[in-house]
Write a protein that holds these residues in place. Structure first.
Motif, short mmCIF file in Angstrom:
data_model
loop_
_atom_site.label_atom_id
_atom_site.label_comp_id
_atom_site.label_asym_id
_atom_site.label_seq_id
_atom_site.Cartn_x
_atom_site.Cartn_y
_atom_site.Cartn_z
N ARG A 225 2.92 6.62 -16.74
CA ARG A 225 3.09 5.16 -16.65
C ARG A 225 3.37 4.60 -18.04
N SER B 238 3.84 5.65 -5.58
CA SER B 238 3.79 5.56 -7.05
C SER B 238 2.68 6.44 -7.61
N ASP B 239 1.51 6.34 -7.02
CA ASP B 239 0.39 7.14 -7.51
C ASP B 239 0.69 8.63 -7.42
N ARG B 240 1.33 9.05 -6.33
CA ARG B 240 1.70 10.46 -6.18
C ARG B 240 2.69 10.88 -7.26
N PHE C 94 3.18 9.44 -10.18
CA PHE C 94 2.59 9.35 -11.51
C PHE C 94 1.53 10.42 -11.77
N GLU C 95 1.25 11.27 -10.77
CA GLU C 95 0.38 12.43 -11.04
C GLU C 95 1.06 13.38 -12.02
N ILE D 40 2.18 1.74 -3.51
CA ILE D 40 1.12 2.22 -4.40
C ILE D 40 0.86 3.70 -4.15
N ARG D 41 0.83 4.10 -2.90
CA ARG D 41 0.58 5.51 -2.56
C ARG D 41 1.67 6.41 -3.13
N GLU E 146 0.83 -1.22 0.00
CA GLU E 146 0.00 0.00 0.00
C GLU E 146 0.86 1.26 0.00
#
Length: 184
Positions: A148, A139-141, A143-144, A136-137, A133
């Motif tokens: 990807r 990575s998501d930040r 990839f803003e 993912i958190r 988790e």
């Protein structure tokens, strides 16, 4: 030893026919990287539908430092120049060695003796799945503002995750492929 995170994008998921499209390299400590888009290794018509829809639109955007579109011969020289700029041996880090290394090694083979550095191939895995988790958190930040399935951005995100959460990673299958001519 310099750790360089490497990622490739390629035409399809058939290891008998796939070809390299782009290559991203990011050094762990400095985050200094290099990005190559190949102009002579593939045809868009041989790309899978996923690659046509997801990877190809990200090419030639001018959003990466040192972004370069070049043929294979120019890519060999560019890779050599980037790697020779480091004063230490090199450890490549990838998450998918069975896909990335077969595409990159033919280029490295062409300048390995001139480079005169030990080159180690490694792959990494997230060893603590309970911490997924957090990965993912982060990575998501990242990839803003990044893309990807773009070789440079994917290598940059991997290096950043490794730097921020080193205890969560395990390095596997490290092996020396090119000893230096000094006999190291």
């Amino acid at each position: 030893m310099k750790r360089i995170f490497l990622d490739t994008e390629f035409t399809d998921l058939n290891r008998n026919t796939y070809n390299i499209i782009s290559l991203g390299m990011v050094e762990l400590e400095s985050k200094r990287g290099y990005y190559i888009e190949f102009t002579d290794t593939y045809w868009t018509s041989e790309c899978s539908q996923f690659v046509k829809e997801t990877v190809i639109p990200l090419l030639n955007t001018g959003k990466v430092p040192n972004e370069s579109r070049m043929n294979s011969t120019e890519a060999v020289r560019a890779m050599y120049s980037y790697l020779a700029s480091f004063d230490d041996d090199i450890e490549f880090m990838v998450d998918a060695p069975h896909w990335d290394y077969p595409l990159v090694l033919p280029f490295i083979e062409q300048f390995k003796d001139e480079l005169n550095r030990k080159i180690v191939l490694s792959n990494y895995v997230v060893s603590d799945l309970d911490r997924a988790e957090a990965h993912i958190r982060i990575s998501d930040r990242l990839f803003e503002t990044m893309r990807r399935h773009h070789a440079f951005d994917d290598a940059y995100v991997a290096a950043t995750l490794f730097e921020q959460l080193p205890e969560d990673f395990e390095v596997l299958q490290s092996f020396k492929i090119f000893p230096t001519s000094k006999g190291n």
